[in-house]
Motif scaffolding. Sequence first.
Motif, PDB file in Angstrom:
ATOM      1  N   ALA A 152       0.835  -1.217   0.000  1.00  0.00           N
ATOM      2  CA  ALA A 152       0.000   0.000   0.000  1.00  0.00           C
ATOM      3  C   ALA A 152       0.861   1.256   0.000  1.00  0.00           C
ATOM      4  O   ALA A 152       0.426   2.313  -0.472  1.00  0.00           O
ATOM      5  CB  ALA A 152      -0.913   0.002   1.216  1.00  0.00           C
ATOM      6  N   LEU A 153       2.077   1.130   0.530  1.00  0.00           N
ATOM      7  CA  LEU A 153       2.947   2.308   0.636  1.00  0.00           C
ATOM      8  C   LEU A 153       3.650   2.565  -0.685  1.00  0.00           C
ATOM      9  O   LEU A 153       3.668   3.699  -1.199  1.00  0.00           O
ATOM     10  CB  LEU A 153       3.976   2.100   1.761  1.00  0.00           C
ATOM     11  CG  LEU A 153       3.375   1.692   3.114  1.00  0.00           C
ATOM     12  CD1 LEU A 153       4.476   1.527   4.146  1.00  0.00           C
ATOM     13  CD2 LEU A 153       2.337   2.702   3.576  1.00  0.00           C
ATOM     14  N   THR A 156       1.533   3.814  -3.396  1.00  0.00           N
ATOM     15  CA  THR A 156       1.293   5.252  -3.212  1.00  0.00           C
ATOM     16  C   THR A 156       2.479   6.054  -3.729  1.00  0.00           C
ATOM     17  O   THR A 156       2.316   7.036  -4.466  1.00  0.00           O
ATOM     18  CB  THR A 156       1.058   5.558  -1.718  1.00  0.00           C
ATOM     19  OG1 THR A 156      -0.049   4.798  -1.285  1.00  0.00           O
ATOM     20  CG2 THR A 156       0.807   7.033  -1.482  1.00  0.00           C
ATOM     21  N   SER A 181      11.800   9.847   6.631  1.00  0.00           N
ATOM     22  CA  SER A 181      12.186   8.494   7.059  1.00  0.00           C
ATOM     23  C   SER A 181      11.057   7.497   6.843  1.00  0.00           C
ATOM     24  O   SER A 181      11.265   6.291   7.019  1.00  0.00           O
ATOM     25  CB  SER A 181      12.587   8.495   8.537  1.00  0.00           C
ATOM     26  OG  SER A 181      11.463   8.811   9.342  1.00  0.00           O
ATOM     27  N   LYS A 183       8.393   5.069   4.979  1.00  0.00           N
ATOM     28  CA  LYS A 183       8.573   4.189   3.816  1.00  0.00           C
ATOM     29  C   LYS A 183       7.937   4.806   2.578  1.00  0.00           C
ATOM     30  O   LYS A 183       8.458   4.701   1.468  1.00  0.00           O
ATOM     31  CB  LYS A 183       7.962   2.812   4.116  1.00  0.00           C
ATOM     32  CG  LYS A 183       8.670   2.088   5.237  1.00  0.00           C
ATOM     33  CD  LYS A 183       7.830   0.943   5.783  1.00  0.00           C
ATOM     34  CE  LYS A 183       8.298   0.497   7.149  1.00  0.00           C
ATOM     35  NZ  LYS A 183       8.188   1.553   8.201  1.00  0.00           N
ATOM     36  N   THR A 203      13.296  15.761   8.222  1.00  0.00           N
ATOM     37  CA  THR A 203      13.015  14.685   9.177  1.00  0.00           C
ATOM     38  C   THR A 203      13.307  15.156  10.590  1.00  0.00           C
ATOM     39  O   THR A 203      13.778  16.282  10.796  1.00  0.00           O
ATOM     40  CB  THR A 203      13.832  13.422   8.822  1.00  0.00           C
ATOM     41  OG1 THR A 203      13.426  12.332   9.649  1.00  0.00           O
ATOM     42  CG2 THR A 203      15.341  13.631   8.995  1.00  0.00           C
ATOM     43  N   VAL A 264       0.399  14.028   0.894  1.00  0.00           N
ATOM     44  CA  VAL A 264       0.254  12.579   0.731  1.00  0.00           C
ATOM     45  C   VAL A 264       0.000  11.887   2.069  1.00  0.00           C
ATOM     46  O   VAL A 264      -0.745  10.923   2.151  1.00  0.00           O
ATOM     47  CB  VAL A 264       1.521  11.967   0.064  1.00  0.00           C
ATOM     48  CG1 VAL A 264       1.330  10.468  -0.179  1.00  0.00           C
ATOM     49  CG2 VAL A 264       1.840  12.667  -1.244  1.00  0.00           C
ATOM     50  N   PHE A 288      -4.610  10.916  -3.143  1.00  0.00           N
ATOM     51  CA  PHE A 288      -5.174   9.713  -2.543  1.00  0.00           C
ATOM     52  C   PHE A 288      -4.948   8.557  -3.519  1.00  0.00           C
ATOM     53  O   PHE A 288      -5.604   8.471  -4.563  1.00  0.00           O
ATOM     54  CB  PHE A 288      -6.666   9.939  -2.284  1.00  0.00           C
ATOM     55  CG  PHE A 288      -7.319   8.916  -1.385  1.00  0.00           C
ATOM     56  CD1 PHE A 288      -6.589   7.955  -0.701  1.00  0.00           C
ATOM     57  CD2 PHE A 288      -8.709   8.933  -1.206  1.00  0.00           C
ATOM     58  CE1 PHE A 288      -7.202   7.030   0.127  1.00  0.00           C
ATOM     59  CE2 PHE A 288      -9.338   8.011  -0.371  1.00  0.00           C
ATOM     60  CZ  PHE A 288      -8.577   7.055   0.282  1.00  0.00           C
ATOM     61  N   PHE A 346       3.568   3.632  17.404  1.00  0.00           N
ATOM     62  CA  PHE A 346       3.254   4.392  16.180  1.00  0.00           C
ATOM     63  C   PHE A 346       2.528   5.683  16.537  1.00  0.00           C
ATOM     64  O   PHE A 346       2.733   6.719  15.924  1.00  0.00           O
ATOM     65  CB  PHE A 346       2.398   3.564  15.209  1.00  0.00           C
ATOM     66  CG  PHE A 346       3.203   2.565  14.425  1.00  0.00           C
ATOM     67  CD1 PHE A 346       4.250   2.984  13.615  1.00  0.00           C
ATOM     68  CD2 PHE A 346       2.931   1.216  14.493  1.00  0.00           C
ATOM     69  CE1 PHE A 346       5.010   2.079  12.894  1.00  0.00           C
ATOM     70  CE2 PHE A 346       3.686   0.297  13.782  1.00  0.00           C
ATOM     71  CZ  PHE A 346       4.722   0.724  12.984  1.00  0.00           C
ATOM     72  N   HIS A 347       1.683   5.582  17.530  1.00  0.00           N
ATOM     73  CA  HIS A 347       0.895   6.745  17.905  1.00  0.00           C
ATOM     74  C   HIS A 347       1.775   7.857  18.462  1.00  0.00           C
ATOM     75  O   HIS A 347       1.601   9.033  18.141  1.00  0.00           O
ATOM     76  CB  HIS A 347      -0.174   6.336  18.938  1.00  0.00           C
ATOM     77  CG  HIS A 347      -1.118   7.443  19.268  1.00  0.00           C
ATOM     78  ND1 HIS A 347      -1.125   8.070  20.495  1.00  0.00           N
ATOM     79  CD2 HIS A 347      -2.060   8.047  18.529  1.00  0.00           C
ATOM     80  CE1 HIS A 347      -2.049   9.005  20.494  1.00  0.00           C
ATOM     81  NE2 HIS A 347      -2.637   9.025  19.313  1.00  0.00           N
TER      82      HIS A 347
HETATM   83  N1  LIG Z   1      -2.424   9.445   0.491  1.00  0.00           N
HETATM   84  C1  LIG Z   1      -2.343   8.135   0.379  1.00  0.00           C
HETATM   85  O1  LIG Z   1      -2.985   7.540  -0.479  1.00  0.00           O
HETATM   86  C2  LIG Z   1      -1.437   7.378   1.298  1.00  0.00           C
HETATM   87  C3  LIG Z   1      -1.197   6.013   1.087  1.00  0.00           C
HETATM   88  C4  LIG Z   1      -0.260   5.350   1.885  1.00  0.00           C
HETATM   89  C5  LIG Z   1       0.358   6.030   2.930  1.00  0.00           C
HETATM   90  N2  LIG Z   1       0.045   7.345   3.136  1.00  0.00           N
HETATM   91  C6  LIG Z   1       0.588   8.068   4.284  1.00  0.00           C
HETATM   92  O2  LIG Z   1       1.985   8.139   4.327  1.00  0.00           O
HETATM   93  C7  LIG Z   1       2.382   8.386   5.691  1.00  0.00           C
HETATM   94  C8  LIG Z   1       3.598   7.539   5.992  1.00  0.00           C
HETATM   95  O3  LIG Z   1       3.201   6.198   6.233  1.00  0.00           O
HETATM   96  P1  LIG Z   1       4.288   5.023   6.364  1.00  0.00           P
HETATM   97  O4  LIG Z   1       3.520   3.819   6.738  1.00  0.00           O
HETATM   98  O5  LIG Z   1       5.139   5.054   5.155  1.00  0.00           O
HETATM   99  O6  LIG Z   1       5.114   5.506   7.636  1.00  0.00           O
HETATM  100  P2  LIG Z   1       6.326   4.786   8.403  1.00  0.00           P
HETATM  101  O7  LIG Z   1       7.231   4.125   7.460  1.00  0.00           O
HETATM  102  O8  LIG Z   1       5.793   4.000   9.533  1.00  0.00           O
HETATM  103  O9  LIG Z   1       7.026   6.130   8.905  1.00  0.00           O
HETATM  104  C9  LIG Z   1       7.347   6.419  10.178  1.00  0.00           C
HETATM  105  C10 LIG Z   1       7.834   7.873  10.232  1.00  0.00           C
HETATM  106  O10 LIG Z   1       6.754   8.787  10.355  1.00  0.00           O
HETATM  107  C11 LIG Z   1       7.089   9.834  11.295  1.00  0.00           C
HETATM  108  N3  LIG Z   1       6.191   9.645  12.443  1.00  0.00           N
HETATM  109  C12 LIG Z   1       5.432   8.575  12.671  1.00  0.00           C
HETATM  110  N4  LIG Z   1       4.651   8.738  13.759  1.00  0.00           N
HETATM  111  C13 LIG Z   1       4.914   9.941  14.227  1.00  0.00           C
HETATM  112  C14 LIG Z   1       4.427  10.693  15.339  1.00  0.00           C
HETATM  113  N5  LIG Z   1       3.495  10.216  16.150  1.00  0.00           N
HETATM  114  N6  LIG Z   1       4.963  11.888  15.566  1.00  0.00           N
HETATM  115  C15 LIG Z   1       5.901  12.354  14.738  1.00  0.00           C
HETATM  116  N7  LIG Z   1       6.382  11.678  13.641  1.00  0.00           N
HETATM  117  C16 LIG Z   1       5.889  10.502  13.403  1.00  0.00           C
HETATM  118  C17 LIG Z   1       8.559   9.628  11.608  1.00  0.00           C
HETATM  119  O11 LIG Z   1       9.255  10.247  10.520  1.00  0.00           O
HETATM  120  P3  LIG Z   1      10.124  11.610  10.595  1.00  0.00           P
HETATM  121  O12 LIG Z   1      10.902  11.539  11.850  1.00  0.00           O
HETATM  122  O13 LIG Z   1      10.967  11.498   9.354  1.00  0.00           O
HETATM  123  O14 LIG Z   1       9.115  12.730  10.546  1.00  0.00           O
HETATM  124  C18 LIG Z   1       8.670   8.122  11.455  1.00  0.00           C
HETATM  125  O15 LIG Z   1       9.994   7.661  11.227  1.00  0.00           O
HETATM  126  C19 LIG Z   1       1.170   8.051   6.556  1.00  0.00           C
HETATM  127  O16 LIG Z   1       0.543   9.219   7.056  1.00  0.00           O
HETATM  128  C20 LIG Z   1       0.277   7.336   5.573  1.00  0.00           C
HETATM  129  O17 LIG Z   1      -1.074   7.387   5.862  1.00  0.00           O
HETATM  130  C21 LIG Z   1      -0.833   8.027   2.345  1.00  0.00           C
END
Ligand SMILES: NC(=O)c1ccc[n+]([C@@H]2O[C@H](COP(=O)([O-])OP(=O)(O)OC[C@H]3O[C@@H](n4cnc5c(N)ncnc54)[C@H](OP(=O)(O)O)[C@@H]3O)[C@@H](O)[C@H]2O)c1
Length: 364
Positions: A152-153, A156, A181, A183, A203, A264, A288, A346-347
């Motif tokens: 899913a990532l 996107t 940082s 994914k 970051t 995003v 999206f 995560f939260h």
């Molecule tokens: N629009 C779409 O269609 C779509 C689809 C997929 C994913 N997304 C979005 O992309 C984003 C990233 O998702 P992911 O799964 O790739 O993330 P991930 O790999 O789990 O990324 C974790 C990173 O997010 C930041 N972070 C996470 N929780 C945080 C908190 N509570 N407070 C501050 N920073 C926090 C930190 O980065 P830093 O220290 O670098 O800030 C952390 O290293 C999500 O919001 C997700 O919903 C959007």
Amino acid sequence: MTRITRVESLKSDLGVADLVDLSAPQLNEGEVLARVERFALTTNNMTYAVYGDALRYWNLFPAELPGHGCMPAWGHAEIVESRSSEVPVGTRIFGYFPLATHLTMRPTTVTSRSFIDGAEHRTGTPQVYNLYELQPQDADPRLDSLTAIFRALFITSYTAADYLRERDFFDAEQFVISSASSKTAYGIAYCLADSPAEKIALTSARNMDFVKGLGHYAEAHEYADLTAVDPGRRTVYVDLSGDGDLRRRVHEHFGDQLAFDCLVGSTQAEGFPEEDASLVGPAPVFFFAALQLDAYKAEGQSRAFMQRYRRDEREFLERVGGPDRPAIKLVEHAGLEDAPAVIAEFHDGSTDPVAGHVFIPNAG
Ligand SMILES: NC(=O)c1ccc[n+]([C@@H]2O[C@H](COP(=O)([O-])OP(=O)(O)OC[C@H]3O[C@@H](n4cnc5c(N)ncnc54)[C@H](OP(=O)(O)O)[C@@H]3O)[C@@H](O)[C@H]2O)c1
């Protein structure tokens, strides 16, 4: 009778999740019972919860506990009981599941490649969330884990890069990418490799070394050092953080040179972003991926898209999941007991970006 364990999130405090024990309902004609083999959790799953009401993710798997919702996750499952002539016991599938040992489903629109869960409550979200791809029997567990984490990532990242490419990258000389940082963020930087514009990471201090080690960004800056990024270059902001203060600072810093603001992700947001009339420059445009995929389907382009996507996803997984470039280290959890603690991490944002959390709910 099959017992089901499920993790349900407290809507008023998404850092809190509880395990619920349920008995599987008797299958009605046309239904199947899927036994979840594995699913992955990343910050994206938190965002599904954050957007649970706004984008109706809570509809997909109704919760048992009052005031709770079922956070969805991507993973693999096997059909272990069936009252559907088209989907026999032993069928393996990949798609969207609750954080649970099992899910009752109602397969419709069954083809040789997929089916749709036509359960009544699965409404109000893009169709991709109800689609289950049939999987081969000879699973490679490591590849399945990487797919559960990244599908899913990376889809996107890939479609967001397509979207920007189709618009000639807004003639950007640099892409400034927040929550670099994550994914999804580094996947975008990777997918934008064909643009000569520099990819610049924003970051937090604690994730700086990880970001620098990825090799996807030309420069990396802490959020506090945004002003170190050259404001004289035409810039596209790719926002994964969803942080309103940061957005305002980005708009002020780049001023007229900000060509596009592509929202995003919302790693740091508590809800769906609201319009900010006081913002200088272009209004953020929410990208999206699920709608982009539905659009490919409506245009009859799904198959062609998936062909090129799968080829490129494999290359990406080999790069990030390969032994010599440890951008991701799998952390496997037997059972669901660890899920509330992982969700809490995560939260509050304390999770290690290199950890790829995968749950095997029926193990242990
Ligand atoms: N629009 C779409 O269609 C779509 C689809 C997929 C994913 N997304 C979005 O992309 C984003 C990233 O998702 P992911 O799964 O790739 O993330 P991930 O790999 O789990 O990324 C974790 C990173 O997010 C930041 N972070 C996470 N929780 C945080 C908190 N509570 N407070 C501050 N920073 C926090 C930190 O980065 P830093 O220290 O670098 O800030 C952390 O290293 C999500 O919001 C997700 O919903 C959007």
